[in-house]
Motif scaffolding. Structure first.
Motif, short mmCIF file in Angstrom:
data_model
loop_
_atom_site.label_atom_id
_atom_site.label_comp_id
_atom_site.label_asym_id
_atom_site.label_seq_id
_atom_site.Cartn_x
_atom_site.Cartn_y
_atom_site.Cartn_z
N ALA A 81 1.00 -1.25 0.00
CA ALA A 81 -0.46 -0.47 -0.15
C ALA A 81 1.10 1.60 -0.16
N ALA A 82 1.78 1.41 1.05
CA ALA A 82 2.75 2.36 1.09
C ALA A 82 3.93 2.73 -0.12
N MET A 83 3.95 1.62 -1.07
CA MET A 83 4.74 1.96 -2.35
C MET A 83 3.81 2.17 -3.21
N SER A 84 2.53 1.35 -3.11
CA SER A 84 1.67 2.22 -3.95
C SER A 84 1.45 3.80 -4.15
N LYS A 85 0.93 3.90 -3.01
CA LYS A 85 0.53 5.34 -2.91
C LYS A 85 0.63 6.45 -2.88
N LEU A 86 2.45 6.22 -2.13
CA LEU A 86 2.91 6.91 -2.13
C LEU A 86 4.66 7.33 -2.84
N ASP A 87 5.31 8.32 -2.94
CA ASP A 87 6.33 9.00 -3.80
C ASP A 87 7.64 8.58 -3.03
N PRO A 88 7.82 7.12 -3.88
CA PRO A 88 9.20 6.29 -2.77
C PRO A 88 10.45 7.25 -2.51
N GLY A 121 -6.09 10.13 -0.37
CA GLY A 121 -7.51 11.25 -0.21
C GLY A 121 -8.91 10.12 0.99
N GLN A 122 -8.26 9.07 1.47
CA GLN A 122 -8.52 8.86 3.04
C GLN A 122 -8.25 9.20 3.95
N PRO A 123 -8.59 9.43 5.03
CA PRO A 123 -8.37 10.16 6.98
C PRO A 123 -7.02 9.08 6.81
N ALA A 124 -5.90 9.83 7.44
CA ALA A 124 -4.72 9.32 8.00
C ALA A 124 -5.09 8.86 9.43
N SER A 125 -6.34 8.07 9.20
CA SER A 125 -6.74 7.24 10.64
C SER A 125 -6.23 5.78 10.76
N PHE A 126 -6.71 5.02 11.63
CA PHE A 126 -7.24 3.37 11.25
C PHE A 126 -7.85 3.25 10.30
N GLY A 127 -8.90 3.78 10.59
CA GLY A 127 -9.81 3.30 9.36
C GLY A 127 -9.30 3.10 8.19
N GLY A 128 -8.84 4.79 7.58
CA GLY A 128 -8.64 4.88 6.30
C GLY A 128 -6.94 4.17 5.89
N THR A 138 -7.14 1.34 3.26
CA THR A 138 -6.30 1.82 1.77
C THR A 138 -6.07 0.41 1.83
N ILE A 139 -5.55 0.08 2.35
CA ILE A 139 -4.62 -1.62 1.68
C ILE A 139 -5.68 -1.79 1.28
N ASP A 140 -6.93 -2.16 1.61
CA ASP A 140 -7.49 -2.99 1.42
C ASP A 140 -7.88 -3.30 -0.13
N ARG A 141 -8.02 -1.59 -0.30
CA ARG A 141 -7.78 -1.13 -2.12
C ARG A 141 -7.32 -1.42 -2.74
N VAL A 142 -5.59 -1.37 -1.75
CA VAL A 142 -4.71 -1.41 -2.59
C VAL A 142 -4.76 -3.26 -3.55
N LEU A 146 -3.74 -4.59 -7.34
CA LEU A 146 -2.74 -5.39 -7.47
C LEU A 146 -3.35 -6.39 -7.78
N ALA A 147 -4.80 -7.25 -7.77
CA ALA A 147 -5.51 -8.70 -8.42
C ALA A 147 -5.34 -9.21 -7.57
N VAL A 148 -4.71 -9.25 -5.95
CA VAL A 148 -4.81 -9.64 -5.14
C VAL A 148 -6.04 -10.72 -4.44
N PRO A 149 -6.51 -11.78 -4.21
CA PRO A 149 -7.34 -11.91 -4.29
C PRO A 149 -7.82 -11.45 -2.49
N THR A 150 -9.42 -11.12 -2.41
CA THR A 150 -9.31 -10.25 -0.79
C THR A 150 -10.28 -10.69 -0.26
N GLU A 151 -11.66 -12.09 -0.82
CA GLU A 151 -12.56 -13.28 0.01
C GLU A 151 -11.62 -13.10 1.13
N SER A 152 -13.20 -13.02 2.09
CA SER A 152 -12.67 -13.08 3.42
C SER A 152 -11.60 -12.78 4.09
N LEU A 153 -10.81 -11.59 3.21
CA LEU A 153 -9.27 -10.99 3.90
C LEU A 153 -9.92 -9.77 5.10
#
Length: 471
Positions: free
Chosen positions: A123-130, A321-328, A332-336, A340-347
């Motif tokens: 998530a970090a490397m997908s959303k932040l400038d390295p 664009g999400q809140p910088a909180s635990f929920g945000g 964000t991790i789930d969306r990333v 990336l085509a990672v299966p997220t069922e039951s995650l």
């Protein structure tokens, strides 16, 4: 009969050579002794103190043969035998094709422990400038002689001077204080120091974290400013953490400023409080920058830094664009992962560090994250792999793969470790004896007092992958 005179004569004759022999000995004893040569060990025999990058790194041969499934399965089944409570779930993929080469309960969702940080890294490397660096700045406040320390998300600060070649301590509060002093007029004393840590929002403690983990220093309240991930002793990566890392860092800055300005007559109020920087930012007086995001993500994976993981996840949330909180962060991790085509069922993603007992991730999902990094055309995402510990050489794998049962994996297995009371996990990649790149994930769960044994079993399995041509 020997007379007394004869005895005297005999002894006189014997005494002459003895005397001559004794004189040189006495003289030599009085002389300075020859220095004893100090034995030296040739450099080539000295133990290594750091990893040396190879001069030439050859690309993997695309035509390298993949292991045959039946042979690989037999090799892994011989190692994945756990005596005592618990079970091991596993999956091995061919990195290039994605073909499933071995599986044992690959879709069993369970606690991933610190393997959760693989999701956070993605998530970090997908959303932040390295190449981005996090800035900690001092600006003029709204009130006269108010100095506002503005938190920019750097939780790897040092209380001392900046260390340009380091990740931890790249930015130093003493350096920031000295630069601030140069911008001040002591005649405007006394100055007050306040801290603006409003970059993050919401609760500072995750509702899923266990009180025992907090008390043990595994984690602490999350703030966007900290000295070495909130460790009270910044030279140690263990022990108690500060319950208010931002205020502790601001106090360290205040102390450094007071010390630096003492000779010039500059005065600084003792109390440090919270406030906000002026709405339009205020005049910047000084600033220090962190190591890059890429370097911080790699450090997080290498050392399994819980505090840094939570911080990076919040920064990724804010960037998306999400809140910088635990929920945000978890959203964000789930969306990333979906992107990336990672299966997220039951995650279930409950935190970024892997401490929450509410997390539920399968070996198949962890392996999919690693494979996404391995085959990615995005250099930022792929660069996260550089943070994976090397078996027997670095990070959380440095002390492992040292016995004959696992030596085949030393230097070849690169993987993220993870351990909780009843769980141990290992997910990463390895090149086989035939030169084929494989991705794997092993999770042992339901353990009860046999975590060490389970870890050894998993290490042997990963070493078997390294040794296996399996043709």
């Amino acid at each position: 009969m020997i007379t007394a005179a004869l005895l005297v004569a005999v002894f006189a004759v014997l005494a002459v050579p003895l005397g001559f022999a004794a004189v040189p000995t006495v003289v030599r004893a009085l002389e300075a002794p020859e220095p004893t040569p100090v034995p030296t060990t040739p450099d080539i025999q000295l133990p290594p103190t750091e990893l040396t990058p190879p001069a030439v790194v050859g690309a993997l041969e695309p035509a390298a043969p993949a292991p045959e499934q039946d042979i690989l399965t037999a090799a892994l089944n011989a190692e994945l035998i756990l005596e005592g409570p618990g079970e091991i779930s596993a999956i091995v993929l061919d990195a290039d094709s994605g073909e499933n080469l071995f599986e044992r309960g690959p879709d069993n969702h369970q606690l991933p422990a610190s393997n959760q940080k693989l999701l956070t890294a993605a998530a970090a490397m997908s959303k932040l400038d390295p190449t981005r660096r996090l800035t900690t700045a001092v600006v003029a406040g709204d009130r006269p002689s108010e100095l506002v320390l503005v938190a920019g998300g750097d939780v790897l600060l040092t209380a001392g001077t900046s260390k340009p070649d380091a990740v931890v301590g790249h930015a130093g509060l003493q350096t920031l204080a000295e630069e601030t002093l140069a911008a001040l007029d002591p005649a405007d004393s006394p100055f007050t120091v306040t801290i603006d840590d409003t970059l993050f929002v919401g609760p500072t403690l995750n509702a899923g974290w266990l009180p025992g983990d907090i008390a043990a220093g595994e984690i602490a309240p999350i703030y966007p400013l900290a000295i070495n991930s909130s460790w009270i002793d910044e030279t140690a990566s263990g022990g108690p953490r500060s319950p208010d890392a931002a205020l502790a860092a601001a106090t360290a800055f205040r102390d450094a400023l007071a010390l630096a300005g003492g000779d010039s007559g500059l005065e600084v109020a003792v109390e440090v409080t919270r406030s906000q920087a002026p709405a339009e930012g205020g005049d910047q007086l000084a600033a220090v920058d962190s190591a890059t995001i890429a370097e911080q993500v790699q450090h997080m994976l290498l050392t399994s830094d819980n505090y840094l993981a939570e911080t990076l996840a919040r920064l990724a949330a804010r960037a998306s664009g999400q809140p910088a909180s635990f929920g945000g962060a978890t959203e964000t991790i789930d969306r990333v992962l979906g992107q990336l085509a990672v299966p997220t069922e039951s995650l279930v993603v409950s935190d970024a560090a892997g401490l929450s007992p509410r997390n539920e991730v399968s070996p198949a999902q962890l392996a999919a994250v690693v494979r996404a990094m391995v085959v990615s055309d995005d250099p930022a995402l792929a660069s996260a792999l550089a943070g994976l510990p090397v078996a027997g050489l670095s990070g959380t794998l440095q002390e492992r793969y040292a016995d004959t049962a696992t030596a085949a994996g030393a230097g070849l297995v690169r993987a993220k470790t993870g351990t909780l009371n009843a769980v141990t996990a290992l997910s990463g990649y390895v090149v086989t004896a035939e030169g084929r790149l494989l991705v794997f994930s092993f999770i042992a769960s339901g353990l009860d007092g046999n975590t060490g044994e389970a870890r050894a079993v998993i290490d042997r399995a990963a070493a078997a992958l390294a040794a296996c041509g399996c043709r």
